[in-house]
Design a protein around this motif. Structure first.
Motif, PDB file in Angstrom:
ATOM      1  N   ARG A 152      20.642   5.438  39.272  1.00 54.37           N
ATOM      2  CA  ARG A 152      19.680   6.452  38.829  1.00 54.37           C
ATOM      3  C   ARG A 152      19.407   6.280  37.334  1.00 54.37           C
ATOM      4  NH1 ARG A 152      18.189  11.462  40.782  1.00 54.37           N
ATOM      5  NH2 ARG A 152      19.771  11.393  42.442  1.00 54.37           N
ATOM      6  N   ASN A 153      18.146   6.376  36.947  1.00 51.58           N
ATOM      7  CA  ASN A 153      17.754   6.177  35.558  1.00 51.58           C
ATOM      8  C   ASN A 153      17.944   7.471  34.754  1.00 51.58           C
ATOM      9  OD1 ASN A 153      16.779   4.737  33.340  1.00 51.58           O
ATOM     10  ND2 ASN A 153      14.674   5.381  33.722  1.00 51.58           N
ATOM     11  N   SER A 154      19.181   7.900  34.656  1.00 55.35           N
ATOM     12  CA  SER A 154      19.528   9.136  33.955  1.00 55.35           C
ATOM     13  C   SER A 154      19.677   8.881  32.465  1.00 55.35           C
ATOM     14  CB  SER A 154      20.847   9.677  34.500  1.00 55.35           C
ATOM     15  OG  SER A 154      21.907   8.783  34.184  1.00 55.35           O
ATOM     16  N   ILE A 155      19.871   9.953  31.693  1.00 55.80           N
ATOM     17  CA  ILE A 155      20.107   9.759  30.267  1.00 55.80           C
ATOM     18  C   ILE A 155      21.403   8.990  30.040  1.00 55.80           C
ATOM     19  CG2 ILE A 155      18.835  11.836  29.613  1.00 55.80           C
ATOM     20  CD1 ILE A 155      21.549  13.166  29.017  1.00 55.80           C
ATOM     21  N   TRP A 156      22.334   9.107  30.973  1.00 61.50           N
ATOM     22  CA  TRP A 156      23.608   8.406  30.828  1.00 61.50           C
ATOM     23  C   TRP A 156      23.415   6.900  30.952  1.00 61.50           C
ATOM     24  CZ3 TRP A 156      26.099  11.964  28.680  1.00 61.50           C
ATOM     25  CH2 TRP A 156      25.983  13.293  29.104  1.00 61.50           C
ATOM     26  N   LEU A 157      22.646   6.476  31.949  1.00 65.90           N
ATOM     27  CA  LEU A 157      22.382   5.047  32.112  1.00 65.90           C
ATOM     28  C   LEU A 157      21.524   4.530  30.963  1.00 65.90           C
ATOM     29  CD1 LEU A 157      22.772   2.559  33.946  1.00 65.90           C
ATOM     30  CD2 LEU A 157      20.597   3.161  35.035  1.00 65.90           C
ATOM     31  N   GLN A 158      20.516   5.296  30.581  1.00 64.66           N
ATOM     32  CA  GLN A 158      19.608   4.869  29.518  1.00 64.66           C
ATOM     33  C   GLN A 158      20.332   4.691  28.191  1.00 64.66           C
ATOM     34  OE1 GLN A 158      16.574   7.873  29.325  1.00 64.66           O
ATOM     35  NE2 GLN A 158      15.911   7.558  31.448  1.00 64.66           N
ATOM     36  N   GLN A 159      21.214   5.606  27.871  1.00 66.62           N
ATOM     37  CA  GLN A 159      21.844   5.612  26.553  1.00 66.62           C
ATOM     38  C   GLN A 159      23.152   4.822  26.503  1.00 66.62           C
ATOM     39  OE1 GLN A 159      20.392   7.118  23.798  1.00 66.62           O
ATOM     40  NE2 GLN A 159      18.658   7.421  25.166  1.00 66.62           N
ATOM     41  N   LEU A 160      23.912   4.838  27.604  1.00 67.75           N
ATOM     42  CA  LEU A 160      25.266   4.282  27.575  1.00 67.75           C
ATOM     43  C   LEU A 160      25.449   3.044  28.432  1.00 67.75           C
ATOM     44  CD1 LEU A 160      27.297   7.625  27.816  1.00 67.75           C
ATOM     45  CD2 LEU A 160      26.452   6.455  25.761  1.00 67.75           C
ATOM     46  N   GLY A 161      24.493   2.761  29.318  1.00 70.34           N
ATOM     47  CA  GLY A 161      24.665   1.652  30.245  1.00 70.34           C
ATOM     48  C   GLY A 161      25.623   2.035  31.362  1.00 70.34           C
ATOM     49  N   PRO A 162      25.776   1.167  32.354  1.00 73.32           N
ATOM     50  CA  PRO A 162      26.572   1.527  33.540  1.00 73.32           C
ATOM     51  C   PRO A 162      28.057   1.740  33.277  1.00 73.32           C
ATOM     52  CG  PRO A 162      25.919  -0.786  33.608  1.00 73.32           C
ATOM     53  CD  PRO A 162      25.163  -0.161  32.482  1.00 73.32           C
ATOM     54  N   SER A 163      28.557   1.341  32.116  1.00 70.35           N
ATOM     55  CA  SER A 163      29.986   1.510  31.830  1.00 70.35           C
ATOM     56  C   SER A 163      30.398   2.969  31.728  1.00 70.35           C
ATOM     57  CB  SER A 163      30.344   0.780  30.533  1.00 70.35           C
ATOM     58  OG  SER A 163      29.661   1.359  29.431  1.00 70.35           O
ATOM     59  N   TYR A 164      29.425   3.886  31.610  1.00 70.99           N
ATOM     60  CA  TYR A 164      29.771   5.302  31.497  1.00 70.99           C
ATOM     61  C   TYR A 164      30.520   5.794  32.735  1.00 70.99           C
ATOM     62  CZ  TYR A 164      26.082   6.953  34.710  1.00 70.99           C
ATOM     63  OH  TYR A 164      25.304   7.210  35.823  1.00 70.99           O
ATOM     64  N   ILE A 165      30.297   5.161  33.884  1.00 70.33           N
ATOM     65  CA  ILE A 165      30.952   5.610  35.114  1.00 70.33           C
ATOM     66  C   ILE A 165      32.457   5.368  35.033  1.00 70.33           C
ATOM     67  CG2 ILE A 165      31.088   5.276  37.609  1.00 70.33           C
ATOM     68  CD1 ILE A 165      28.096   4.491  37.521  1.00 70.33           C
ATOM     69  N   ALA A 166      32.841   4.159  34.679  1.00 77.88           N
ATOM     70  CA  ALA A 166      34.266   3.851  34.526  1.00 77.88           C
ATOM     71  C   ALA A 166      34.901   4.694  33.434  1.00 77.88           C
ATOM     72  CB  ALA A 166      34.449   2.370  34.227  1.00 77.88           C
TER      73      ALA A 166
END
Length: 354
Positions: A174-188
């Protein structure tokens, strides 16, 4: 907490239906054993999302919540916009009230949710949008939020929905602010921070339209496998279970649970409701009962499935009519707390056990 059409499959047989005269859930000594007693024998927790305004103001709702369920989830009051409406200023009052209620009634608590793209406080979304909060600061804010909330409830939450609704239906992130700003590493990062704050809580991914095997659930399966191989404490997969009888019952539910169990993960149904196009009739209620029972049977058929939570249990407080125009009647009881065939279907399934 949304749902879209699911692939059609044949409906389950009418043998799953429970018939008989519905009775108010608030009946006293003549009432059969509540759902939680049957669930305990089946070695699974039966839960509900809790509307805190109703819990405070509606005696029947409060009594029924205590009687029927062994697990509770905060419908809204543990979400970011509720607990930190102003930056650095936390309001735990309503969430703490739910934890006290659960303690007083011998119930476990599911935490919902630490990281989501929705129901974020205005100070956060505005800051990101106008550039006053850059990526480095946002990462620090996320770390502080997760750490502060999990530590506040340390030892009181048995399962946390850590990362909620991060994939699209096609399996892309999902193209959320989390992905936009932090990249996919925010999940881990989110899982590592939550685990550091409370090592004993079980940490879950959570999403809708992932009941069966499809592009979205496969994306979660692959993500969980990668993260676990890297030592990230992803310990559970939460299947929301927001269904509609106008769509087919999802296929391969048991196989989907089995593949996550094969990764060494717990599974749970976390937000189950089954809506219908209004008006209600007996045939629709019968179909609804088969859907509830189908998800429950899949859970009971998998030792990895530790809890089965409905997203509210009475139509009096259901979120569905406010979101899906012309639809409703999605829960186990009507607006007067009279049980539907779906309630009986869960009773029958829990009584049958694993």
């Amino acid at each position: 907490m949304t749902n879209f059409p699911l692939p059609a499959v044949a409906l389950m047989g009418a043998a799953l239906l429970v018939t008989g005269v519905a009775q108010p859930a608030s009946a006293h000594s003549s009432q059969p054993a509540p759902l939680r007693a049957l669930a305990d024998r089946a070695d699974v927790r039966i839960g509900t999302a809790v509307n805190m305004t109703a819990l405070a103001d509606d005696t029947t709702y409060r009594r029924t919540t205590a009687r029927e369920f062994s697990s509770v989830t905060a419908e809204n009051v543990m979400k970011w916009e509720s607990v930190e409406p102003q930056r650095g200023t936390y309001d735990w009052s309503k969430a703490d009230a739910l934890v006290r209620f659960a303690r007083d009634h011998g119930q476990a608590v599911r935490g919902h949710t630490l990281l989501w793209h929705s129901q974020l406080p205005g100070w956060l979304t505005t800051g990101v949008a106008d550039g006053s909060i850059d990526a480095a600061e946002l990462r620090g804010i996320l770390h502080d939020h997760i750490t502060t909330e999990v530590k506040h409830f340390k030892g009181k939450i048995y399962q946390w929905d850590v990362v909620n609704e991060v994939f699209n239906d096609d399996g892309t992130l999902r193209n959320s602010i989390w992905l936009q700003q932090l990249g996919p590493s925010y999940i881990a990062d989110a899982f590592r921070w939550a685990h550091a704050a409370d090592p004993k809580a079980k940490l879950f991914l959570n999403d809708y339209n992932v009941e069966g095997i499809n592009a979205k659930s496969t994306a979660y399966y692959e993500l969980a496998g990668r993260l676990r191989a890297e030592g990230v404490p992803v310990q559970g997969f939460g299947i929301q279970g927001h269904l509609g009888i106008q769509y087919g019952f999802p296929g391969d539910v048991s196989d989907n649970l089995a593949r996550f169990a094969g990764l060494g993960m717990q599974t749970a149904f976390t937000e189950v409701d089954v809506r219908m196009v209004l008006p209600v009739d007996a045939e629709k209620l019968a179909t609804q009962a088969t859907y509830f029972r189908g998800l429950l049977d899949a859970c009971l058929g998998s030792r990895s499935c530790t809890s089965f939570t409905v997203w509210g249990y009475t139509d009096k407080y259901s979120w569905v009519p406010g979101v899906f125009t012309g639809q409703g009647a999605a829960t186990l009881m009507d607006e007067d707390f009279v049980t539907k065939p779906a309630y009986g279907a869960l009773r029958e399934g829990l009584a049958a056990g694993r």
